[in-house]
Design a protein around this motif. Structure first.
Motif, PDB file in Angstrom:
ATOM      1  N   LEU A  54       0.817  -1.206   0.000  1.00 50.18           N
ATOM      2  CA  LEU A  54       0.000   0.000   0.000  1.00 50.18           C
ATOM      3  C   LEU A  54       0.857   1.265   0.000  1.00 50.18           C
ATOM      4  O   LEU A  54       0.568   2.231  -0.718  1.00 50.18           O
ATOM      5  CB  LEU A  54      -0.929  -0.006   1.222  1.00 50.18           C
ATOM      6  CG  LEU A  54      -1.807   1.232   1.438  1.00 50.18           C
ATOM      7  CD1 LEU A  54      -2.788   1.399   0.288  1.00 50.18           C
ATOM      8  CD2 LEU A  54      -2.546   1.135   2.767  1.00 50.18           C
ATOM      9  N   PHE A  55       1.920   1.254   0.788  1.00 49.82           N
ATOM     10  CA  PHE A  55       2.717   2.477   0.955  1.00 49.82           C
ATOM     11  C   PHE A  55       3.949   2.537   0.062  1.00 49.82           C
ATOM     12  O   PHE A  55       4.426   3.626  -0.258  1.00 49.82           O
ATOM     13  CB  PHE A  55       3.139   2.624   2.418  1.00 49.82           C
ATOM     14  CG  PHE A  55       2.013   2.990   3.343  1.00 49.82           C
ATOM     15  CD1 PHE A  55       1.612   4.318   3.477  1.00 49.82           C
ATOM     16  CD2 PHE A  55       1.335   2.024   4.057  1.00 49.82           C
ATOM     17  CE1 PHE A  55       0.574   4.671   4.321  1.00 49.82           C
ATOM     18  CE2 PHE A  55       0.286   2.359   4.909  1.00 49.82           C
ATOM     19  CZ  PHE A  55      -0.097   3.689   5.030  1.00 49.82           C
ATOM     20  N   PHE A  56       4.466   1.370  -0.350  1.00 52.26           N
ATOM     21  CA  PHE A  56       5.715   1.382  -1.103  1.00 52.26           C
ATOM     22  C   PHE A  56       5.610   0.700  -2.465  1.00 52.26           C
ATOM     23  O   PHE A  56       6.620   0.500  -3.138  1.00 52.26           O
ATOM     24  CB  PHE A  56       6.832   0.724  -0.284  1.00 52.26           C
ATOM     25  CG  PHE A  56       7.032   1.351   1.068  1.00 52.26           C
ATOM     26  CD1 PHE A  56       7.480   2.659   1.177  1.00 52.26           C
ATOM     27  CD2 PHE A  56       6.736   0.651   2.227  1.00 52.26           C
ATOM     28  CE1 PHE A  56       7.655   3.254   2.432  1.00 52.26           C
ATOM     29  CE2 PHE A  56       6.907   1.231   3.473  1.00 52.26           C
ATOM     30  CZ  PHE A  56       7.360   2.540   3.582  1.00 52.26           C
ATOM     31  N   GLY A  57       4.405   0.349  -2.867  1.00 53.29           N
ATOM     32  CA  GLY A  57       4.204  -0.224  -4.183  1.00 53.29           C
ATOM     33  C   GLY A  57       4.506  -1.710  -4.259  1.00 53.29           C
ATOM     34  O   GLY A  57       4.739  -2.379  -3.246  1.00 53.29           O
ATOM     35  N   SER A  58       4.498  -2.230  -5.469  1.00 55.44           N
ATOM     36  CA  SER A  58       4.661  -3.673  -5.681  1.00 55.44           C
ATOM     37  C   SER A  58       6.108  -4.119  -5.597  1.00 55.44           C
ATOM     38  O   SER A  58       6.393  -5.312  -5.680  1.00 55.44           O
ATOM     39  CB  SER A  58       4.101  -4.062  -7.056  1.00 55.44           C
ATOM     40  OG  SER A  58       4.754  -3.329  -8.088  1.00 55.44           O
ATOM     41  N   ALA A  59       7.047  -3.168  -5.458  1.00 50.77           N
ATOM     42  CA  ALA A  59       8.470  -3.509  -5.345  1.00 50.77           C
ATOM     43  C   ALA A  59       8.945  -3.155  -3.942  1.00 50.77           C
ATOM     44  O   ALA A  59       9.409  -2.035  -3.692  1.00 50.77           O
ATOM     45  CB  ALA A  59       9.294  -2.766  -6.392  1.00 50.77           C
ATOM     46  N   PRO A  60       8.810  -4.054  -2.966  1.00 44.91           N
ATOM     47  CA  PRO A  60       9.193  -3.762  -1.584  1.00 44.91           C
ATOM     48  C   PRO A  60      10.700  -3.555  -1.469  1.00 44.91           C
ATOM     49  O   PRO A  60      11.467  -3.998  -2.327  1.00 44.91           O
ATOM     50  CB  PRO A  60       8.753  -5.020  -0.819  1.00 44.91           C
ATOM     51  CG  PRO A  60       8.738  -6.097  -1.853  1.00 44.91           C
ATOM     52  CD  PRO A  60       8.318  -5.430  -3.129  1.00 44.91           C
ATOM     53  N   PRO A  61      11.146  -2.871  -0.432  1.00 42.60           N
ATOM     54  CA  PRO A  61      12.578  -2.590  -0.283  1.00 42.60           C
ATOM     55  C   PRO A  61      13.383  -3.856  -0.016  1.00 42.60           C
ATOM     56  O   PRO A  61      12.879  -4.818   0.558  1.00 42.60           O
ATOM     57  CB  PRO A  61      12.626  -1.643   0.921  1.00 42.60           C
ATOM     58  CG  PRO A  61      11.397  -1.986   1.709  1.00 42.60           C
ATOM     59  CD  PRO A  61      10.349  -2.334   0.688  1.00 42.60           C
ATOM     60  N   SER A  62      14.637  -3.836  -0.432  1.00 43.14           N
ATOM     61  CA  SER A  62      15.527  -4.941  -0.127  1.00 43.14           C
ATOM     62  C   SER A  62      15.922  -4.875   1.342  1.00 43.14           C
ATOM     63  O   SER A  62      15.729  -3.850   2.015  1.00 43.14           O
ATOM     64  CB  SER A  62      16.773  -4.886  -1.008  1.00 43.14           C
ATOM     65  OG  SER A  62      17.462  -3.660  -0.793  1.00 43.14           O
ATOM     66  N   LEU A  63      16.476  -5.975   1.850  1.00 38.36           N
ATOM     67  CA  LEU A  63      16.789  -6.046   3.274  1.00 38.36           C
ATOM     68  C   LEU A  63      17.756  -4.948   3.708  1.00 38.36           C
ATOM     69  O   LEU A  63      17.596  -4.358   4.783  1.00 38.36           O
ATOM     70  CB  LEU A  63      17.387  -7.427   3.601  1.00 38.36           C
ATOM     71  CG  LEU A  63      17.757  -7.678   5.063  1.00 38.36           C
ATOM     72  CD1 LEU A  63      16.540  -7.540   5.954  1.00 38.36           C
ATOM     73  CD2 LEU A  63      18.388  -9.058   5.222  1.00 38.36           C
ATOM     74  N   ASP A  64      18.734  -4.620   2.868  1.00 38.53           N
ATOM     75  CA  ASP A  64      19.722  -3.623   3.267  1.00 38.53           C
ATOM     76  C   ASP A  64      19.189  -2.191   3.215  1.00 38.53           C
ATOM     77  O   ASP A  64      19.863  -1.259   3.682  1.00 38.53           O
ATOM     78  CB  ASP A  64      20.983  -3.749   2.404  1.00 38.53           C
ATOM     79  CG  ASP A  64      20.673  -3.701   0.913  1.00 38.53           C
ATOM     80  OD1 ASP A  64      19.509  -3.934   0.546  1.00 38.53           O
ATOM     81  OD2 ASP A  64      21.595  -3.426   0.127  1.00 38.53           O
ATOM     82  N   HIS A  65      17.991  -1.988   2.657  1.00 37.05           N
ATOM     83  CA  HIS A  65      17.404  -0.646   2.605  1.00 37.05           C
ATOM     84  C   HIS A  65      16.073  -0.550   3.366  1.00 37.05           C
ATOM     85  O   HIS A  65      15.423   0.492   3.330  1.00 37.05           O
ATOM     86  CB  HIS A  65      17.155  -0.222   1.148  1.00 37.05           C
ATOM     87  CG  HIS A  65      18.410   0.007   0.366  1.00 37.05           C
ATOM     88  ND1 HIS A  65      18.908  -0.900  -0.522  1.00 37.05           N
ATOM     89  CD2 HIS A  65      19.283   1.057   0.367  1.00 37.05           C
ATOM     90  CE1 HIS A  65      20.028  -0.435  -1.066  1.00 37.05           C
ATOM     91  NE2 HIS A  65      20.282   0.747  -0.530  1.00 37.05           N
ATOM     92  N   VAL A  66      15.691  -1.628   4.042  1.00 39.07           N
ATOM     93  CA  VAL A  66      14.356  -1.645   4.637  1.00 39.07           C
ATOM     94  C   VAL A  66      14.240  -0.613   5.764  1.00 39.07           C
ATOM     95  O   VAL A  66      13.212   0.071   5.879  1.00 39.07           O
ATOM     96  CB  VAL A  66      14.002  -3.064   5.137  1.00 39.07           C
ATOM     97  CG1 VAL A  66      14.902  -3.501   6.300  1.00 39.07           C
ATOM     98  CG2 VAL A  66      12.538  -3.134   5.548  1.00 39.07           C
ATOM     99  N   LEU A  67      15.270  -0.439   6.589  1.00 39.47           N
ATOM    100  CA  LEU A  67      15.180   0.536   7.674  1.00 39.47           C
ATOM    101  C   LEU A  67      15.118   1.963   7.138  1.00 39.47           C
ATOM    102  O   LEU A  67      14.333   2.781   7.626  1.00 39.47           O
ATOM    103  CB  LEU A  67      16.371   0.370   8.621  1.00 39.47           C
ATOM    104  CG  LEU A  67      16.337  -0.830   9.563  1.00 39.47           C
ATOM    105  CD1 LEU A  67      17.608  -0.894  10.392  1.00 39.47           C
ATOM    106  CD2 LEU A  67      15.115  -0.769  10.467  1.00 39.47           C
ATOM    107  N   ASP A  68      15.937   2.267   6.133  1.00 36.72           N
ATOM    108  CA  ASP A  68      15.881   3.604   5.533  1.00 36.72           C
ATOM    109  C   ASP A  68      14.514   3.877   4.933  1.00 36.72           C
ATOM    110  O   ASP A  68      13.976   4.989   5.048  1.00 36.72           O
ATOM    111  CB  ASP A  68      16.944   3.726   4.438  1.00 36.72           C
ATOM    112  CG  ASP A  68      18.355   3.746   5.002  1.00 36.72           C
ATOM    113  OD1 ASP A  68      18.492   4.017   6.207  1.00 36.72           O
ATOM    114  OD2 ASP A  68      19.299   3.476   4.249  1.00 36.72           O
ATOM    115  N   THR A  69      13.922   2.855   4.315  1.00 35.88           N
ATOM    116  CA  THR A  69      12.636   3.030   3.645  1.00 35.88           C
ATOM    117  C   THR A  69      11.516   3.309   4.632  1.00 35.88           C
ATOM    118  O   THR A  69      10.706   4.214   4.442  1.00 35.88           O
ATOM    119  CB  THR A  69      12.297   1.784   2.807  1.00 35.88           C
ATOM    120  OG1 THR A  69      13.334   1.579   1.838  1.00 35.88           O
ATOM    121  CG2 THR A  69      10.961   1.954   2.098  1.00 35.88           C
ATOM    122  N   ILE A  70      11.459   2.531   5.708  1.00 31.73           N
ATOM    123  CA  ILE A  70      10.321   2.670   6.624  1.00 31.73           C
ATOM    124  C   ILE A  70      10.512   3.804   7.622  1.00 31.73           C
ATOM    125  O   ILE A  70       9.537   4.228   8.257  1.00 31.73           O
ATOM    126  CB  ILE A  70      10.038   1.357   7.374  1.00 31.73           C
ATOM    127  CG1 ILE A  70      11.203   0.996   8.308  1.00 31.73           C
ATOM    128  CG2 ILE A  70       9.763   0.233   6.406  1.00 31.73           C
ATOM    129  CD1 ILE A  70      10.941  -0.240   9.142  1.00 31.73           C
TER     130      ILE A  70
END
Length: 225
Positions: free
Chosen positions: A106-122
């Motif tokens: 819902l918030f980040f589209g159909s391409a979720p963040p990779s593990l190494d960028h997940v904290l920066d993304t959320i």
């Protein structure tokens, strides 16, 4: 835990190994972004995961001998009813994971963040505040309901083999309702120690999981006559 250190640490080590497998397995199939939701959701299935620790506390309380085989055999004690609670917790856990996936989409589209960028993304993206707010509310409601229904249900089923799953879960709800302030504090402590153990790359679970399991047994004994 000091009365059964070897068994407790071995039990915690088993779930540490499971954590490693989940971590690398999710990353291998491209679902690494689910590591954080799974870490938060692990506490949902904790009551069943800690059956062996409840049995260790029960046997020590009764003055009985104890070995790792006795803890493994605990899953056969009132096994059907414990399995029913386990099935409920599994459904709740799957709902938790599905909810997390939907919120990421819902918030980040159909391409979720990779593990190494997940904290920066959320935490740092423009959608972060809305994402965290929705996740906190939806996850909190689900977690609170599950906790109320299972906080003492599994220890009760283990302690009283004649008891059924529905009675144990209703008793748990009543115990939480009557003692909601200390029980909410207890829920917060469970979450903190679980996340703390996982934050140490799961190795901390060797200590924190046995600590939570033994303490949960004594909480049940204090709450239910």
């Amino acid at each position: 835990m000091c009365l059964s250190p070897a068994v407790s640490y071995l039990y915690g080590g088993l779930f540490t190994a499971i954590g490693f497998l989940l971590f690398y397995g999710l990353e291998a199939v491209g679902f690494g972004y689910l590591i954080l939701p799974l870490m938060f959701g692990f506490a949902l299935v904790g009551p069943v995961a800690a059956v062996g620790l409840y049995e260790a506390s029960r046997r020590l309380e009764d003055g009985a001998g104890m070995g790792f085989g006795d803890i493994v055999a605990a899953f056969r004690r009132n096994g059907t009813q414990i399995a029913l609670v386990g099935a409920f917790l599994l459904i709740a856990f799957l709902a938790w994971v599905r909810l997390a996936m939907l919120e990421f989409m819902l918030f980040f589209g159909s391409a979720p963040p990779s593990l190494d960028h997940v904290l920066d993304t959320i935490l740092l993206s423009p959608q972060s505040l809305s994402f965290l707010l929705v996740g906190l509310i939806s996850g909190g409601v689900l977690a609170a309901g599950v906790f109320a229904m299972t906080a003492i249900a599994v220890p009760m089923l283990l302690h009283r083999p004649e008891c059924d799953a529905m009675t144990a879960m209703l008793t748990s709800v009543d115990a939480v309702r009557r003692n909601w302030r200390p029980m909410m504090l207890w829920a917060g402590l469970i979450s903190f120690f679980t996340l703390f153990g996982m934050a140490l790359f799961f190795v901390g679970l060797i200590v924190t999981l046995p600590l939570i399991g033994h303490a949960s047994w004594h909480a049940y004994r204090d709450l239910v006559e």
